[in-house]
Design a protein around this motif. Structure first.
Motif, short mmCIF file in Angstrom:
data_model
loop_
_atom_site.label_atom_id
_atom_site.label_comp_id
_atom_site.label_asym_id
_atom_site.label_seq_id
_atom_site.Cartn_x
_atom_site.Cartn_y
_atom_site.Cartn_z
N VAL A 222 0.87 -1.16 -0.09
CA VAL A 222 -0.25 0.05 0.05
C VAL A 222 0.95 1.40 -0.13
N VAL A 223 1.85 1.25 0.87
CA VAL A 223 2.69 2.44 1.02
C VAL A 223 3.51 2.87 -0.45
N GLN A 224 3.99 1.51 -0.87
CA GLN A 224 4.55 1.76 -2.50
C GLN A 224 3.49 2.45 -3.36
N ARG A 225 2.21 2.01 -3.34
CA ARG A 225 1.28 2.47 -4.36
C ARG A 225 1.18 4.06 -3.86
N VAL A 226 1.17 4.51 -2.87
CA VAL A 226 0.93 5.78 -2.48
C VAL A 226 2.25 6.70 -2.77
N PHE A 227 3.26 5.82 -2.64
CA PHE A 227 4.79 6.68 -3.18
C PHE A 227 4.68 6.82 -4.76
N ASP A 228 4.11 5.64 -5.45
CA ASP A 228 3.88 5.76 -6.86
C ASP A 228 2.97 6.98 -7.24
N ALA A 229 2.05 7.07 -6.67
CA ALA A 229 0.98 8.13 -6.73
C ALA A 229 1.73 9.48 -6.62
N ALA A 230 2.54 9.70 -5.43
CA ALA A 230 3.04 10.97 -5.10
C ALA A 230 4.10 11.27 -6.08
N SER A 231 4.70 10.16 -6.66
CA SER A 231 5.98 10.56 -7.65
C SER A 231 5.49 11.23 -9.04
N ALA A 232 4.05 11.36 -9.15
CA ALA A 232 3.68 11.96 -10.24
C ALA A 232 3.19 13.33 -9.91
N VAL A 233 3.10 13.79 -8.90
CA VAL A 233 2.84 15.06 -8.17
C VAL A 233 3.95 16.06 -8.01
N PRO A 234 4.20 16.76 -8.88
CA PRO A 234 5.68 17.70 -8.70
C PRO A 234 5.73 17.95 -7.25
#
Ligand code: DC
Length: 240
Positions: A222-234
């Protein structure tokens, strides 16, 4: 005014990640993991409602006395501290209530006081004040819909009622509390009903929320998916 000075005077953008979801979905754990990695602050908004429930009990205020609860909410004397061992510590009127507010009874009282519109308004500014540099991970039910509608990233974390009850059961046993799995499933369902059906700020995913079902996903995934999503937000990617 020169463009350089104007840029310096522009308000600093303080990013927010909103993590909403039902009781036992793992929001608290995920919020802390994400915040630690980013170096952000954490708002545990459920704790504020739990604290208000505890204050109501302490001052003999009924959980449906909206006028009195509004006053109590506006003057809630709470401190979120970190003890010598680095553990979070929560004080209500100077008294350590860290464990006392985690019982099922405290959760039930929190859910009841949280259904009152004037209580929610009285706690709004207090929640928004947690947004400090460098950023905030806000955990609750209405973080992405009401408290931080312009959050940089909105996550809605869910899991089946059975999976959530089982996690809660294990947590309670670990903390030395007595618990019944069947009673927990019933309690979680009742709390879900109250939180999703209330007229104000009901529990529901924000329109733009990334919905994650953690029934069969471990914390790391779950944490990884949050980071994946965060990495797309400058505004967030630079902290990863
Ligand atoms: O997240 P928690 O279980 O500690 O929250 C306790 C109760 O507080 C929950 O049943 C509903 C309420 N709550 C709320 O209405 N809005 C929030 N943002 C957080 C919690």
């Amino acid at each position: 005014m020169s463009a350089e000075i104007e840029k310096k005077m522009a308000p600093v953008h303080i990013p927010v990640i909103a993590i909403d979801g039902p009781s036992g979905s793992g929001k608290g754990t995920i919020a802390h993991r994400v915040a630690t990695r980013l170096g952000f602050h954490v708002l545990d908004s459920g704790a504020l409602y739990r604290l208000l429930g505890a204050a109501a009990q302490r001052h003999a205020v009924a959980v449906d006395n909206e006028a009195a609860l509004e006053v109590l909410a506006a003057h809630l004397d709470v401190q979120f501290l970190v003890d010598d061992q680095g553990e979070a510590q929560i004080l209500l009127e100077g008294e350590d209530v860290t464990n006392a507010i985690r019982t099922e009874e405290a959760g039930r009282a929190a859910s009841q006081v949280a259904a009152l519109p004037r209580v929610r308004s009285a706690l709004l500014a207090r929640q928004q004040a947690f947004r400090e540099v460098p950023g905030l991970v806000a955990d609750g039910r209405d973080m992405g819909t009401v408290v931080f509608p312009a959050a940089d990233l909105k996550i809605f974390l869910t899991a089946s009622a059975e999976a959530r009850a089982e996690r809660r059961y294990r947590q309670l046993l670990e903390k030395g509390f007595d618990a019944s799995l069947a009673a927990l499933v019933e309690d979680i369902q009742a709390r879900d009903d109250r939180d999703t059906q209330r007229s104000i700020a009901p529990l529901k995913p924000a329109d733009t929320a990334l919905v994650l079902d953690s029934t069969d996903l471990g914390i790391d995934a779950v944490v990884q998916r949050v980071f994946d999503a965060a990495s797309a937000v400058p505004a967030l990617a630079k902290y990863l």
